[in-house]
Design an enzyme around this catalytic site. Structure first.
Site, PDB file in Angstrom:
ATOM      1  N   GLU A  84      27.254 -34.436  55.271  1.00 27.08           N
ATOM      2  CA  GLU A  84      27.460 -35.729  55.910  1.00 27.08           C
ATOM      3  C   GLU A  84      28.572 -36.522  55.222  1.00 27.08           C
ATOM      4  OE1 GLU A  84      26.236 -36.616  58.608  1.00 27.08           O
ATOM      5  OE2 GLU A  84      26.586 -38.769  58.721  1.00 27.08           O
ATOM      6  N   ASP A  85      28.559 -36.527  53.894  1.00 33.72           N
ATOM      7  CA  ASP A  85      29.409 -37.475  53.159  1.00 33.72           C
ATOM      8  C   ASP A  85      30.642 -36.864  52.504  1.00 33.72           C
ATOM      9  OD1 ASP A  85      27.504 -39.307  53.806  1.00 33.72           O
ATOM     10  OD2 ASP A  85      26.543 -39.350  51.832  1.00 33.72           O
TER      11      ASP A  85
END
Ligand code: MN
Length: 736
Positions: A84-85
């Site tokens: 996600e990051d």
């Protein structure tokens, strides 16, 4: 604050220590590699409190380890935010840590990407189901719960807006999922953390109230604990006794939900007695009730009847010293594990004893666990669980974030008709997750589906009927075809009926004669042959059924023509057989005459009836309350007395059902009738406007009792306001 890098290192070391403590044989190299990879990927990202971002995955891995999950899950927990990051990809994780770890990380990421907006309860339930269905592997959900729990624990660093948003989501989505999976320890912690932000005033009031009672509380708890321990050890029972003040959120619910004062809450103090085996549980119960007076109606045996999520314990509430009531929970150590860690406890229990298996196998024990429980709620839960884990449903999003629940295998067409029939009818194309897809694409959990419409769209085609999975879409497409494709329907229907008739030795040409046409149309209640063909064409009437009825009618018309007479006194055709009753009807003074049942009032055995001598077609049977009988003064002489004989025959009869227009009405009506094992000959439904739908339905019954039962049941269908029998020009209301 200590140096962030040093802080992270210390936290990681504590994690490894705990992992080793939980499972001495675990290979920590893989975990160390996952940590190093995640550390690198998150780099210098920081949390709101200034610590390195990596401390969050470490904390999540701690909780996952506490749940008793395996090394694969711990690696996935450490990596859970990398997709996600950071720039990391699924392939990269799969290459380094294996497909299993990569799939779990991807699963958690998908759940993280689900957009939450506050909705009504039905939407919430769908959203929870979707998350469970999306998870596929139970470890995905467990890691997500650990993730959310840690976010709740560190909520104070967020903005007020973020706090409200995240805590509301936790209360509505994640706490109920934790509850469902029996993770009560984490459910309760999340709830307490959330209520602090969602209702700070009440939270403050409760914590202040509890601390005011503090000194007295501690004395009472210590004294009672000592007393219990003493008696149990004297009785030779090896037991661990603990005591705590009830969970804040559960006090909150009682105070604000049931409008009680803190002092009125009977189970504010909860003692827990943990023993070796079930026999000891009941022994302890005996001792507790001997020592303290039980409060009637507060005893629950969840050992005999476990809760739906697997929870087992005996609960009793008794009066302690100074008249202070308290609750005692009695359970074995194994029940305790399940009570705290739920599904995860079972997972832990199985792990190591079993070879790696597919997801189905892995979920089988959950299902068995659930199916072994008997209470009603459990049934419901089993159903939900099956849906969640084995999917006969699929959950997808509208571009606005609403969850739409469809049968598994549904296509964009099903989705479009679920939104609105106008959307389906004007559908030009569809995108799934932003990409154009063919109409027959089967939708997956979590897909975002958008329908492209145009006023100039051609409308649905007959092929769509073979593609769609949901009954609603099918019936809406039929409706459209019925309305819009009249010429085509007539041609289709005519050809289909002709083909069926040919199989029976007749053909469309037999409908050529004017008189024949009139009789057939009356029989079917259609104003013209085109209407009949059209009904067959759009699928409202089966060609085969229609052909059979046409054949019957043609045969009947061939028969009485021999005895036909033009005299003013009608003759009654007589059959050669000697049976007195025909179709279950005895006509006074006439044996074996041709008997027909009037279409206006469709009598069934048990109804009071009258016979009308027709010209050339025998005796027509009407109900005594039929308007055609009541208003036939000038022809009194042609009525004869008739009665019912014993018979096993089935009698078609017509009902008129008035109801509020809604999706699924016809389905519910047919389900009720199906439940009674009644055969349905025909259904026509009409939208009367103003939200009123009128349904005419012909069913076959043995007698009036059976019909009355059906009518009473139909009143039970949601939205039905009237169920009436056809009765000539008027309608006679009965059956309530
Ligand atoms: Mn996270």
């Amino acid at each position: 604050m200590t140096d962030p890098v040093e802080d992270a290192r210390l936290r990681y070391e504590a994690l490894i220590e705990n992992i080793r403590a939980a499972n001495p044989s675990v290979k920590t190299e893989e975990i160390a590699a996952a940590y190093a990879f995640a550390y690198e990927a998150h780099g210098d990202q920081r949390r709101k409190d200034g610590s390195l971002y990596i401390t969050h995955p470490i904390a999540v891995a701690q909780i996952v380890n506490e749940m008793g999950l395996d090394s694969v899950a711990i690696q996935a927990a450490l990596l859970h935010d990398t997709l996600e990051d950071t720039a990391v990809t699924h392939e990269e994780i799969a290459r380094r840590f294996g497909g299993e770890v990569a799939d779990i990380v991807e699963g958690v990421t998908k759940l993280t990407r689900v957009v939450y907006t506050s909705k009504e309860e039905e939407q919430m339930d769908n959203l929870r189901k979707m998350l469970m269905a999306m998870a596929k592997d139970i470890r995905v959900i467990l890691i997500k719960i650990a993730d959310r729990l840690h976010n709740c624990r560190t909520m104070e660093y967020q903005t007020r807006e973020k706090q409200l948003e995240k805590t509301a989501e936790t209360m509505e989505i994640y706490a109920p999922i934790a509850h469902r999976l029996g993770l009560s320890r984490y459910e309760q912690e999340m709830e307490d953390l959330c209520i602090k932000y969602l209702d700070p005033v009440a939270y403050e009031e409760i914590t202040r109230g509890l601390s005011e009672m503090g000194h007295r509380s501690e004395e009472f708890m210590a004294h009672t604990k000592e007393n219990l321990e003493k008696h149990l050890s004297e009785a030779g029972i090896d037991a661990s006794v603990t005591c705590r003040i009830k969970q804040i959120y559960s006090i909150y619910r009682k105070m604000y939900g049931q409008n009680k004062e803190l002092s009125e809450i009977l189970d504010l103090y909860a003692f827990r007695v943990i023993v070796e085996n079930v026999t000891d549980c009941y022994n302890v119960l005996g001792h507790v009730h001997e020592l303290y007076k039980p409060i009637p109606g507060h005893f629950k045996d969840y050992i005999g009847t476990p809760k739906t999520n697997g929870y087992q314990s005996i609960h009793t509430t008794v009066i302690g010293s100074e008249g202070i009531p308290f609750e005692v929970q009695i359970r074995t150590w194994q029940m305790h594990e399940v009570a705290e860690y739920g599904v995860a406890a079972h997972w832990k229990y199985k792990e190591g004893k079993q070879e790696k298996t597919g997801d189905e196998k892995r979920f089988e024990w959950i299902r068995r666990l659930l199916e072994s429980q008997q209470d009603v709620e459990a049934q419901d839960f089993i159903h939900t669980m099956k849906v969640d884990m084995f999917g006969d449903e699929v959950f997808v999003f509208t571009p606005q974030g609403d969850v739409v629940n469809l049968p598994a295998g549904s296509t964009p067409i099903d989705f479009a008709y679920n939104i609105h029939s106008a959307v389906g009818n004007h559908m030009m194309g569809a995108t799934v997750n932003g990409r154009m897809v063919p109409f027959n694409t089967s939708l997956q959990n979590g897909d975002i589906v958008q329908i492209l419409t145009s006023a100039s769209a051609k409308g649905p085609s007959r092929d769509w009927l073979n593609i769609v999975k949901s009954p609603q879409a099918r019936s809406k497409i039929r409706q459209w075809i019925k309305r819009e494709k009249r010429e085509e329907n007539i041609a289709h229907g005519r050809a289909a009926l002709d083909a069926e008739l040919k199989r029976l030795g007749y053909g469309i040409r037999d409908l050529g004669k004017q008189e024949t046409q009139a009789v057939i149309l009356k029989k079917f209640s259609f104003p013209s042959l085109d209407e009949l063909y059209a009904a067959i064409g759009y699928g409202g009437l089966s060609a085969q059924k229609a052909a059979n009825r046409v054949r019957d009618e043609l045969r009947q018309m061939e028969r009485p023509s021999e005895g036909d007479s033009a005299e003013s006194i009608p003759s009654v055709p007589v059959f050669p057989q000697s049976n007195r009753a025909v179709h279950g009807v005895v006509v006074e003074g006439l044996d074996n005459c041709l008997v027909k049942f009037a279409r206006c009032c469709t009598p069934v055995p048990g109804d009071a009836i009258e016979g009308f001598i027709t010209r050339g077609y025998g005796v027509s049977i009407h109900r005594s309350d039929c308007i055609n009988f009541l208003q036939s003064g000038q022809e009194k002489g042609r009525w004869v007395r008739v009665g019912w004989a014993r018979t096993d025959e089935l009698y078609p009869t017509e009902l008129k059902i008035i109801a509020g227009e809604r999706d699924g009405l016809i389905l519910d009506i047919t389900t009720v009738l199906g439940g009674l094992k009644l055969k349905i000959d025909a259904i026509t439904a009409r939208d009367e406007g103003d939200g009123i739908a009128v349904t005419y339905i012909t069913i076959e019954v043995h007698d009036r009792d059976e019909l009355m039962t059906a009518m009473r049941r139909l009143y039970g269908v949601r939205g039905v306001s009237e169920v009436q029998r056809a009765g000539g020009k008027g309608i006679v209301r009965e059956g309530r």
